[in-house]
Design a protein around this motif. Structure first.
Motif, short mmCIF file in Angstrom:
data_model
loop_
_atom_site.label_atom_id
_atom_site.label_comp_id
_atom_site.label_asym_id
_atom_site.label_seq_id
_atom_site.Cartn_x
_atom_site.Cartn_y
_atom_site.Cartn_z
N ALA A 83 0.77 -1.30 -0.17
CA ALA A 83 -0.09 -0.07 0.02
C ALA A 83 0.94 1.42 -0.06
N TYR A 84 0.33 2.41 -0.47
CA TYR A 84 0.81 3.57 -0.35
C TYR A 84 -0.21 4.60 0.26
N VAL A 85 0.13 5.22 1.20
CA VAL A 85 -0.64 6.09 2.07
C VAL A 85 -0.50 7.67 1.73
N ALA A 115 3.01 0.63 -5.55
CA ALA A 115 2.33 -0.06 -4.53
C ALA A 115 1.17 -0.86 -5.16
N GLN A 116 0.49 -1.80 -4.28
CA GLN A 116 -0.55 -2.48 -4.91
C GLN A 116 -2.06 -1.73 -4.72
N GLN A 117 -2.08 -0.69 -3.79
CA GLN A 117 -3.00 0.09 -3.61
C GLN A 117 -2.74 1.46 -2.97
N PHE A 118 -3.42 2.24 -3.48
CA PHE A 118 -3.30 3.76 -3.10
C PHE A 118 -4.66 4.14 -1.97
N GLY A 207 -5.94 6.90 -9.91
CA GLY A 207 -6.15 7.49 -8.94
C GLY A 207 -6.11 6.56 -7.55
N ALA A 208 -6.84 7.29 -6.59
CA ALA A 208 -7.13 6.22 -5.42
C ALA A 208 -7.78 5.02 -5.19
N ASP A 209 -7.34 3.92 -4.74
CA ASP A 209 -8.06 2.76 -4.60
C ASP A 209 -9.09 2.77 -3.58
N VAL A 210 -8.88 3.62 -2.64
CA VAL A 210 -9.70 3.74 -1.32
C VAL A 210 -9.45 5.04 -0.84
N ALA A 211 -10.44 5.60 -0.41
CA ALA A 211 -10.23 7.00 0.58
C ALA A 211 -10.94 6.82 1.98
#
Length: 229
Positions: A83-85, A115-118, A207-211
């Motif tokens: 992940a990337y935060v 990252a696998q998810q943003f 873009g982001a995967d989750v906010a």
């Protein structure tokens, strides 16, 4: 009534709670830049024994993590991250973002790409129906500042140099007001194609995967298409 700093702190803690189950002893976490990320680093530090370390998008975050005892790795030595935060200056219902208020937009895009998810962490004031009220940062090679500014003006923008600011890459920032961002991904590609542009602060092609959006009623977890204004 929670103030903005309390909202940011809640988003930061929610991000720690979100990423810890993704991390193992050999995991490297991607960490962004900004005031909310500063709070995330502080909340993450007590759990530093649960993962190997982190890769950062700025010298500022790297220094804060090193001070907290989190080992910082060069991205060139990392193949993937769970992940990337990072935060955002604006985010819309498609989880497209404007980023770069802190000037680290290029490194943020680079680290996020590994990252696998943003995971985007924001307070509710950053959630918008349409991107563009926040001026769009564009990182530019110094010799191209005037040429790029003319091209951005032809796109309908009003570019202004961020005076006295130099990025970690040795480049400059044009903050562009007045753009009609009806199609964020298309505009991102168009600006990035201008000779002399390193990258623009639209995060829409990826873009982001989750906010994780912090508000007065708590922190909401949003995914693309789930946001209503």
């Amino acid at each position: 009534m929670l103030d903005q700093n309390a909202l940011k702190r809640n988003a930061a803690q929610a991000a720690v709670d979100y990423v810890l189950p993704l991390l193992g002893p050999d995991s490297i976490l991607g960490v962004g830049t900004g005031s909310t990320v500063d709070l995330f680093i502080d909340a993450l530090a007590p759990h530093k024994q649960r993962f190997r370390g982190a890769a950062s998008s700025s010298e500022r975050s790297s220094a804060r993590m090193a001070q907290a005892g989190i080992q910082v790795f060069d991205l060139n030595d990392i193949e993937t991250m769970p992940a990337y935060v990072d935060g955002a200056d604006e985010i819309d219902s498609g989880l497209n973002m404007i980023k770069g208020g802190g000037g680290a937009l290029t490194r943020e895009k680079i680290v996020a790409s590994v990252a696998q998810q943003f995971v985007c962490i924001v307070d509710e004031s950053k959630l918008v129906a349409k991107l563009g009220a926040f001026p769009l940062p564009v990182e530019v090679i110094p010799m191209a500042m005037a040429a790029v500014a003319r091209r951005l003006a032809r796109l309908g923008g009003e570019p202004e140099e961020r005076k006295g600011f130099v990025t970690d890459n040795g480049c400059r920032i044009l903050d562009v007001s007045g753009l009609d961002i009806a199609d964020p991904a298309a505009l991102e590609a168009r600006i990035n194609d201008i000779p002399g542009v390193v990258t623009c602060g639209l995060f829409a092609i990826a873009g982001a995967d989750v906010a994780l959006v912090s508000g007065q009623q708590g922190v909401r977890q949003l995914r693309a298409g789930q946001v209503s204004q």
